[in-house]
Design a protein around this motif. Structure first.
Motif, PDB file in Angstrom:
ATOM      1  N   ALA A 292      36.762  32.645  45.310  1.00 35.68           N
ATOM      2  CA  ALA A 292      37.951  32.041  44.339  1.00 35.68           C
ATOM      3  C   ALA A 292      38.146  32.614  43.172  1.00 35.68           C
ATOM      4  N   ALA A 293      37.139  33.239  42.571  1.00 36.71           N
ATOM      5  CA  ALA A 293      37.408  33.932  41.339  1.00 36.71           C
ATOM      6  C   ALA A 293      38.123  35.218  41.509  1.00 36.71           C
ATOM      7  N   LYS A 294      38.042  35.816  42.617  1.00 36.17           N
ATOM      8  CA  LYS A 294      38.919  37.076  42.743  1.00 36.17           C
ATOM      9  C   LYS A 294      40.414  36.472  43.405  1.00 36.17           C
ATOM     10  N   GLN A 295      40.664  35.464  44.036  1.00 36.07           N
ATOM     11  CA  GLN A 295      41.817  35.198  44.404  1.00 36.07           C
ATOM     12  C   GLN A 295      42.389  34.788  43.194  1.00 36.07           C
ATOM     13  N   ILE A 296      41.941  33.986  42.287  1.00 40.65           N
ATOM     14  CA  ILE A 296      42.705  33.346  41.000  1.00 40.65           C
ATOM     15  C   ILE A 296      43.181  34.516  40.287  1.00 40.65           C
ATOM     16  N   GLN A 297      42.242  35.586  39.988  1.00 41.70           N
ATOM     17  CA  GLN A 297      42.558  36.690  39.046  1.00 41.70           C
ATOM     18  C   GLN A 297      43.788  37.335  39.936  1.00 41.70           C
ATOM     19  N   GLN A 298      43.668  37.615  41.237  1.00 44.34           N
ATOM     20  CA  GLN A 298      44.914  38.400  41.766  1.00 44.34           C
ATOM     21  C   GLN A 298      46.191  37.572  41.864  1.00 44.34           C
ATOM     22  N   LEU A 299      46.197  36.306  42.055  1.00 45.75           N
ATOM     23  CA  LEU A 299      47.192  35.522  41.743  1.00 45.75           C
ATOM     24  C   LEU A 299      48.028  35.323  40.382  1.00 45.75           C
ATOM     25  N   VAL A 300      47.091  35.253  39.414  1.00 41.39           N
ATOM     26  CA  VAL A 300      47.551  35.257  38.180  1.00 41.39           C
ATOM     27  C   VAL A 300      48.037  36.514  37.681  1.00 41.39           C
ATOM     28  N   SER A 301      47.537  37.474  38.246  1.00 37.58           N
ATOM     29  CA  SER A 301      47.982  38.834  37.663  1.00 37.58           C
ATOM     30  C   SER A 301      49.253  39.146  38.358  1.00 37.58           C
ATOM     31  N   SER A 302      49.506  38.723  39.504  1.00 37.65           N
ATOM     32  CA  SER A 302      50.891  38.903  40.149  1.00 37.65           C
ATOM     33  C   SER A 302      51.903  38.314  39.595  1.00 37.65           C
ATOM     34  N   ARG A 303      51.529  37.419  38.590  1.00 35.33           N
ATOM     35  CA  ARG A 303      52.517  36.685  37.807  1.00 35.33           C
ATOM     36  C   ARG A 303      52.950  37.096  36.576  1.00 35.33           C
ATOM     37  N   HIS A 304      52.353  37.916  36.087  1.00 31.24           N
ATOM     38  CA  HIS A 304      52.432  38.570  34.787  1.00 31.24           C
ATOM     39  C   HIS A 304      52.680  40.085  34.968  1.00 31.24           C
ATOM     40  N   ARG A 305      52.802  40.816  33.808  1.00 35.79           N
ATOM     41  CA  ARG A 305      53.120  42.237  33.677  1.00 35.79           C
ATOM     42  C   ARG A 305      51.811  42.905  34.171  1.00 35.79           C
ATOM     43  N   ALA A 306      51.847  44.221  34.757  1.00 33.18           N
ATOM     44  CA  ALA A 306      51.071  45.054  35.455  1.00 33.18           C
ATOM     45  C   ALA A 306      49.841  45.275  34.684  1.00 33.18           C
ATOM     46  N   ASN A 307      50.237  45.577  33.339  1.00 36.72           N
ATOM     47  CA  ASN A 307      49.222  46.023  32.306  1.00 36.72           C
ATOM     48  C   ASN A 307      48.341  44.898  31.713  1.00 36.72           C
ATOM     49  N   SER A 308      48.724  43.596  32.117  1.00 31.06           N
ATOM     50  CA  SER A 308      48.037  42.437  31.465  1.00 31.06           C
ATOM     51  C   SER A 308      46.645  42.309  32.012  1.00 31.06           C
ATOM     52  N   VAL A 309      45.729  42.073  31.552  1.00 35.77           N
ATOM     53  CA  VAL A 309      44.252  41.811  32.155  1.00 35.77           C
ATOM     54  C   VAL A 309      43.827  40.524  32.004  1.00 35.77           C
ATOM     55  N   TYR A 310      43.366  39.809  33.068  1.00 37.49           N
ATOM     56  CA  TYR A 310      42.729  38.401  33.040  1.00 37.49           C
ATOM     57  C   TYR A 310      41.462  38.364  33.892  1.00 37.49           C
ATOM     58  N   LYS A 311      40.620  37.815  32.801  1.00 37.74           N
ATOM     59  CA  LYS A 311      39.353  38.143  33.298  1.00 37.74           C
ATOM     60  C   LYS A 311      38.714  36.525  33.468  1.00 37.74           C
ATOM     61  N   PRO A 312      37.912  36.718  35.052  1.00 43.75           N
ATOM     62  CA  PRO A 312      37.624  35.346  35.392  1.00 43.75           C
ATOM     63  C   PRO A 312      36.091  35.337  35.277  1.00 43.75           C
ATOM     64  N   GLN A 313      35.399  34.151  34.620  1.00 46.39           N
ATOM     65  CA  GLN A 313      34.104  34.102  34.508  1.00 46.39           C
ATOM     66  C   GLN A 313      33.417  32.980  35.277  1.00 46.39           C
TER      67      GLN A 313
ATOM     68  N   ASN B  26      30.195  25.334  39.666  1.00 44.44           N
ATOM     69  CA  ASN B  26      31.334  25.436  40.625  1.00 44.44           C
ATOM     70  C   ASN B  26      32.306  25.832  39.801  1.00 44.44           C
ATOM     71  N   SER B  27      32.548  26.278  38.570  1.00 45.33           N
ATOM     72  CA  SER B  27      33.716  26.319  37.718  1.00 45.33           C
ATOM     73  C   SER B  27      34.087  27.783  37.721  1.00 45.33           C
ATOM     74  N   VAL B  28      35.270  28.033  37.431  1.00 44.92           N
ATOM     75  CA  VAL B  28      35.688  29.353  37.241  1.00 44.92           C
ATOM     76  C   VAL B  28      36.460  29.290  35.739  1.00 44.92           C
ATOM     77  N   GLU B  29      36.168  30.205  35.092  1.00 48.94           N
ATOM     78  CA  GLU B  29      36.863  30.235  33.526  1.00 48.94           C
ATOM     79  C   GLU B  29      37.947  31.494  33.655  1.00 48.94           C
ATOM     80  N   LEU B  30      39.002  31.193  33.476  1.00 53.56           N
ATOM     81  CA  LEU B  30      40.110  32.359  33.595  1.00 53.56           C
ATOM     82  C   LEU B  30      40.629  32.439  31.962  1.00 53.56           C
ATOM     83  N   GLU B  31      40.671  33.605  31.597  1.00 55.20           N
ATOM     84  CA  GLU B  31      41.190  33.779  30.165  1.00 55.20           C
ATOM     85  C   GLU B  31      41.930  35.092  29.999  1.00 55.20           C
ATOM     86  N   TYR B  32      42.684  35.541  28.943  1.00 58.69           N
ATOM     87  CA  TYR B  32      43.533  36.557  28.905  1.00 58.69           C
ATOM     88  C   TYR B  32      42.650  37.536  28.352  1.00 58.69           C
ATOM     89  N   ALA B  33      42.668  38.589  28.758  1.00 60.79           N
ATOM     90  CA  ALA B  33      41.862  39.835  28.053  1.00 60.79           C
ATOM     91  C   ALA B  33      42.510  40.796  27.371  1.00 60.79           C
TER      92      ALA B  33
END
Length: 437
Positions: free
Chosen positions: A274-295, A94-101
């Motif tokens: 949820a993983a897609k929503q989390i990635q989109q939300l966090v990406s919208s809060r940071h610079r456009a070139n920043s990559v955040y990878k949900p696992q 049930n878990s989603v791990e989000l990290e800065y890539a």
């Protein structure tokens, strides 16, 4: 022959007046043969089995073993699949791990513009993404612990929140896990792994209450934990990991950035969306070139299920060899049966039995042998899972589809391997068969 004659006599009588009515011999014989097709063939087959019970049972034994093997292979495959999936689920499906890539178009930009995750990202996800049940940051540090007496040890220190225990399904074997109160008051407490406690203090209970220092700050061990299932070194937790509250760990870095953020969903089926929503939300809060990878472990679950199904299919092919061997035994015994009953076949043909009737009779015998063995084999194959369910608390899985497949395969084996003997019997010349001794 007596039955055939009685059928002819019956057909020549009017069913209402029981008086003879004019009918051709061919019509009468055709009607008799039709009646024989529906009932006599099965009766003749049963009489043949009663005359040679031992041969019948030994021939059916091959099908018993083959059918039982098919059911047991499917059962074992389902058990292995269930065991593997349960192990993966214990890690946290049930878990989603989000990290800065990383971020930036070039390597220089990625090195200069680090856009790490923050606690504010975690709070934003908790507010805006539905279905999030637990969340915890993970701040990974590599520090040197100093113990009373001056001994030191390099180890991994993780700053996490109390919900990290539920997200990672950690089992506290001694003491307790730090809670919200400990985090709010910045308590200098720690929980350590079982290998750490036993290597340093000899046992789990001996470790609780002991102290050590991290960069001069004293910490007290309040609990010992272990993972609910081995993840084969694929997580951030190692054998010598120490967990401390995140609110304390961030003082060592002087920043609010974190290595990863874990989220736990209420339902496993919500994880992918949820993983897609989390990635989109966090990406919208940071610079456009920043990559955040949900696992997530969803893909791993699907892959593990596919591997288990493929292994079961391979084992089924091996079990099918046993069915084929049983089919060869049926063909062999039916060829011998045809040879021993040549004169009987000649008499039946002389009385008007057709090619189709003779073939159907011997094919029916082959199918009856195969199907009887299949039914007994199904009972034997189901005996193991039902016995384990009855005498133990383990819910041993089984599938009624395996029984259907086994019985269908047994019937097909009887048809396929009984065709040659049946065809040979049907092709016998009645004159030559009557003269056979």
């Amino acid at each position: 022959m007596i039955r055939i004659r009685s059928l002819i006599l019956k057909e020549t009588m009017n069913p209402v007046t029981q008086q003879a009515r004019p009918r051709s011999f061919e019509q009468t014989l055709l009607s008799a043969r039709r009646t024989m097709m529906m009932s006599e063939i099965l009766q003749i087959s049963m009489d043949s089995f009663r005359a040679s019970k031992t041969r019948f049972m030994l021939t059916a034994l091959g099908m018993v073993i083959g059918t039982a093997s098919v059911i047991l292979v499917v059962t074992i495959g389902m058990t292995g699949k269930q065991y593997i999936l349960e192990l993966i689920q214990k890690i946290g499906t049930n878990s989603v791990e989000l990290e800065y890539a990383g971020g930036g178009a070039s390597q220089a930009e990625r090195a200069r513009y680090n856009d790490y995750l923050t606690i504010e990202d975690e709070k934003a996800v908790d507010r805006e993404v539905p279905g999030v049940m637990y969340s915890s940051p993970v701040l990974e540090m590599h520090n040197r612990l100093t113990f009373p007496g001056g001994t030191q040890k390099d180890t991994t220190v993780l700053g996490v929140s109390p919900p990290y225990q539920q997200i990672r399904n950690l089992i506290v074997t001694e003491g307790r896990f730090f809670d919200d109160i400990d985090q709010n008051i910045d308590a200098r407490c720690a929980v350590v792994t079982q290998p750490f406690a036993r290597e340093r203090y000899g046992s789990d209970d001996a470790a609780v209450g002991q102290t050590f220092e991290i960069v001069g700050l004293p910490f007290t061990i309040i609990g010992v934990f272990k993972e609910s299932v081995s993840d084969f070194g694929q997580s951030e937790i190692t054998e010598q990991t120490v967990l401390i509250p995140y609110t304390v760990a961030r003082y060592f870095t002087g920043q609010d950035r974190v290595s990863q953020i874990y989220f736990s969903m209420q339902n496993m089926h919500e994880v992918s969306d949820a993983a897609k929503q989390i990635q989109q939300l966090v990406s919208s809060r940071h610079r456009a070139n920043s990559v955040y990878k949900p696992q997530t472990l969803t893909d791993l679950l699907v892959t593990a299920a596919q591997i288990s199904d493929e292994l079961t299919a391979v084992l089924l092919l091996v079990a099918a060899v046993t069915l084929a061997v049983g089919g060869v035994g049926i063909m062999n015994i039916m060829l011998a049966n045809v040879r021993s009953r040549i004169r009987e076949i000649g008499i039946r043909k002389a009385l008007g039995a057709t090619y189709r009737e003779i073939k159907l009779q011997f094919l029916t015998e082959a199918v009856l042998i195969s199907l009887t063995g299949g039914i007994v084999g199904s009972i034997v194959g189901l005996a193991l899972p039902f016995s384990i369910r009855f005498f133990t608390d383990y819910a041993f899985p089984f599938s009624w589809w395996s029984v259907l497949i086994a019985l269908t395969a047994a019937t097909l084996v009887g048809v396929v391997f009984g065709t040659v003997p049946a065809t040979r019997a049907a092709q016998l010349d009645p004159v030559e068969a009557l003269k056979y001794e």
